[in-house]
Design an enzyme around this catalytic site. Structure first.
Site, mmCIF file in Angstrom:
data_model
loop_
_atom_site.group_PDB
_atom_site.id
_atom_site.type_symbol
_atom_site.label_atom_id
_atom_site.label_comp_id
_atom_site.label_asym_id
_atom_site.label_seq_id
_atom_site.Cartn_x
_atom_site.Cartn_y
_atom_site.Cartn_z
ATOM 1 N NE ARG A 65 -4.112 1.836 0.752
ATOM 2 C CZ ARG A 65 -4.985 2.349 -0.109
ATOM 3 N NH1 ARG A 65 -4.785 2.205 -1.408
ATOM 4 N NH2 ARG A 65 -6.051 2.985 0.311
ATOM 5 C CB THR A 339 -9.041 -0.869 -7.732
ATOM 6 O OG1 THR A 339 -9.220 0.267 -6.911
ATOM 7 C CG2 THR A 339 -8.135 -1.847 -7.051
ATOM 8 C CG ASP A 381 -8.418 5.417 -0.316
ATOM 9 O OD1 ASP A 381 -9.462 5.989 -0.688
ATOM 10 O OD2 ASP A 381 -8.087 4.294 -0.735
ATOM 11 C CB SER A 411 -12.273 -0.716 0.207
ATOM 12 O OG SER A 411 -12.708 0.293 1.078
ATOM 13 N N GLY A 432 -13.014 0.917 -5.416
ATOM 14 C CA GLY A 432 -13.048 1.750 -4.219
ATOM 15 C C GLY A 432 -13.734 1.029 -3.073
#
Length: 530
Positions: A65, A339, A381, A411, A432
């Site tokens: 991440r 994504t 985010d 998420s 998302g």
């Protein structure tokens, strides 16, 4: 089998398997190819997660991440004391330190079998020599041209002197090919140090961004424990924080295990109501408790994923009436929702579920001149600011406020399911906050309603995320009667467009066959297998 949002990238990954590579090798090659052929979300300028289940041994996960640059702060999205949406989502400050290259490299070093360079070079060739623009990509790039015009390097890369590419034309990306070649030859140092890092830093300094070469060099991917749960005798293996996907998915499945969904009937208002209420509660818990585990030490993960917690929480669900979400409370009175994802399974039944992202479609839309790749806007985010939770869905809870080095809550929900010790299913999706609920839908469709992989992907989807208190359903995904009944129960139902792009593989153990489900909502997806 390899299933992804690009048939070209799926073929790249499957060729790696045919040449003797394993599932992780194929996943890495597919991910790098997606960075070329699926610029909407495929990336080296973003981040994500991998859940890996080997045929023998323990499942593991990899967290790559994005991280907040050193100059970040909880109030960084406030201008003159007021929240600024564009600063948060549409600026150089919205770019987090990318993690994709570091994460793919860590996963390869621990689980891969082929030489690193061999896995990256197909993407180098695709970028250098070009590939045929599909109808879907041509439409997507043309739609984005007005946004790209703000950033000259982005416009130059994805247009012909400002004019849109047409389907059938060849898209070559010379700068991206050079960036990928540095990665192929030098590993992560070819991205986080040297020329690429310098180009990113220069663009940040020139446009008010925060990322420095020190931020890039300091970035590290992390190996995490997986989240484990069970549902009707199936083992659920998901991603741990800073992804909320695994925790929320297990919590929702635990809640729904107490209901006979199969008897209620697929798509019934009764089922959709119960599923909505499970979504509502899991997302409220997500907002209250979850964040980066390196910064939030008191996350009650064991409690949230326990059967006992679900049993008590289930008592707060009225089977005939919608609950009400409020930004002032996380408790429920007891009564009598871009994504990209890829899934890979090899012949030995090693399985990879990989989800990675740029946040928005095409991320920040920013290409640092000379690099050839789009940077994320993942800082969006992080929560808006301390205490800024409201009914419109803005969240200001403490666990996910921006802090230097912290990873923003995600998420993403790459998920693997096993049955009696054998691989059963690999699933995941972009979208998302809708990701978790899309993945939930694929799991319920297969386990409760007996659908095959393609049926599970094709079926209608819905999304509720606590706040705003809205149930969004795909247009034509459910019957008019079901929607009418849901409204009568008190749900604020809104019909929307397509939700997510799930990519699913199911192992039919009896016949030793792999089923692939390719999401046909977006264009260009494909499965490659044998």
């Amino acid at each position: 089998m390899v299933v992804s949002q690009s048939d070209i990238a799926s073929d790249v990954g499957f060729q790696i398997i045919k040449n003797g590579g394993n599932a992780m090798d194929a996943a890495i090659a597919t991910a790098f190819a997606l960075a070329v052929t699926h610029p909407t979300a495929g990336n080296i300028g973003g981040g994500g997660f991998i859940v890996y289940r080997p045929t023998s041994g323990a499942a593991v996960s990899y967290d790559f991440r994005e991280a907040a640059p050193n100059g970040s702060s909880p109030e960084m999205w406030l201008k003159d004391g007021k929240y600024d949406y564009d600063l948060h989502h549409n600026s150089h400050r919205s770019v987090g330190v990318p993690g994709t290259v570091a994460g793919l490299y860590m996963a390869w070093k621990e689980q891969g079998s082929k030489p690193w360079k061999e896995l990256v070079m197909p993407a180098v060739v695709l970028a250098r020599d070009g590939f045929e623009v599909s109808h879907g990509l041509a439409r997507s790039l043309e739609r984005m041209l007005p946004s790209f015009k703000k950033y000259p390097a982005t416009l130059a890369q994805f247009s012909k002197n400002g004019q849109p590419y047409q389907a059938g034309e060849t898209l070559k990306q010379a700068d991206l090919a050079r960036s990928l070649l540095r990665i192929a030859e030098q590993g992560p140092a070819g991205f986080y140090e040297g020329e690429t890092a310098l180009l990113i830093e220069q663009d940040m300094k020139a446009n008010g961004g925060l990322i420095t070469r020190e931020d890039l060099k300091a970035y590290q991917a992390k190996k995490r424990d997986v989240i484990k749960g069970s549902y009707r005798g199936y083992d659920i293996i998901g991603m741990a924080p800073p992804s909320s996907g695994g925790v929320a998915l297990v919590e929702m499945l635990n809640l729904l295990e107490g209901y006979d969904l199969k008897t209620n009937g697929y798509g019934s208002a009764k089922n959709q109501h119960l599923i909505t209420e499970a979504m509502r509660r899991a997302f409220a818990d997500r907002a209250q408790h979850l964040g980066d585990p390196d910064f939030v030490s008191d996350m009650p993960i064991a409690r949230l994923t326990s059967k006992e917690y679900a049993t008590n929480l289930r008592k707060t669900i009225n089977p005939a009436k919608a609950s009400k979400s409020t930004p002032t409370s996380f408790t429920w009175p007891a009564e009598s929702l871009e994504t990209t994802h890829l899934s890979v399974v090899d012949a030995q039944r090693n399985a990879v579920s990989l989800t990675y992202t740029l946040e928005y479609a095409y991320g920040s839309r920013i290409v640092a001149p000379g690099t050839g790749f789009i940077l994320n806007n993942e800082m969006g985010d992080f929560n808006a600011g301390p205490g800024l939770t409201n009914e419109r869905g803005q969240i200001g809870t403490k666990p996910n406020l921006a802090v230097p080095g912290k990873r923003m809550l995600s998420s993403m929900a790459p998920t693997i399911i096993a049955k009696d010790g054998q691989l059963f299913m690999v699933t995941g999706s972009p979208g998302g906050k809708t990701i978790i609920n899309t993945v939930l839908t694929t799991v319920l469709n297969v386990i409760d309603f007996g659908m095959n992989a393609q049926e599970a992907v094709d079926s209608g989807r819905m999304h509720h995320q606590w706040l705003p208190d809205t149930l969004t359903v795909e247009r034509f995904g459910f019957s008019a009667d079901t929607i009418k009944l849901l409204k009568a129960m008190g749900h604020n139902v809104v019909e929307g467009g397509n939700q997510g792009a799930a990519e699913v593989i199911i192992l039919n153990a009896k016949e030793n066959l792999l089923e692939g489900g390719v999401d046909r909502r977006p264009a260009d997806g494909g499965a490659a297998g044998k």
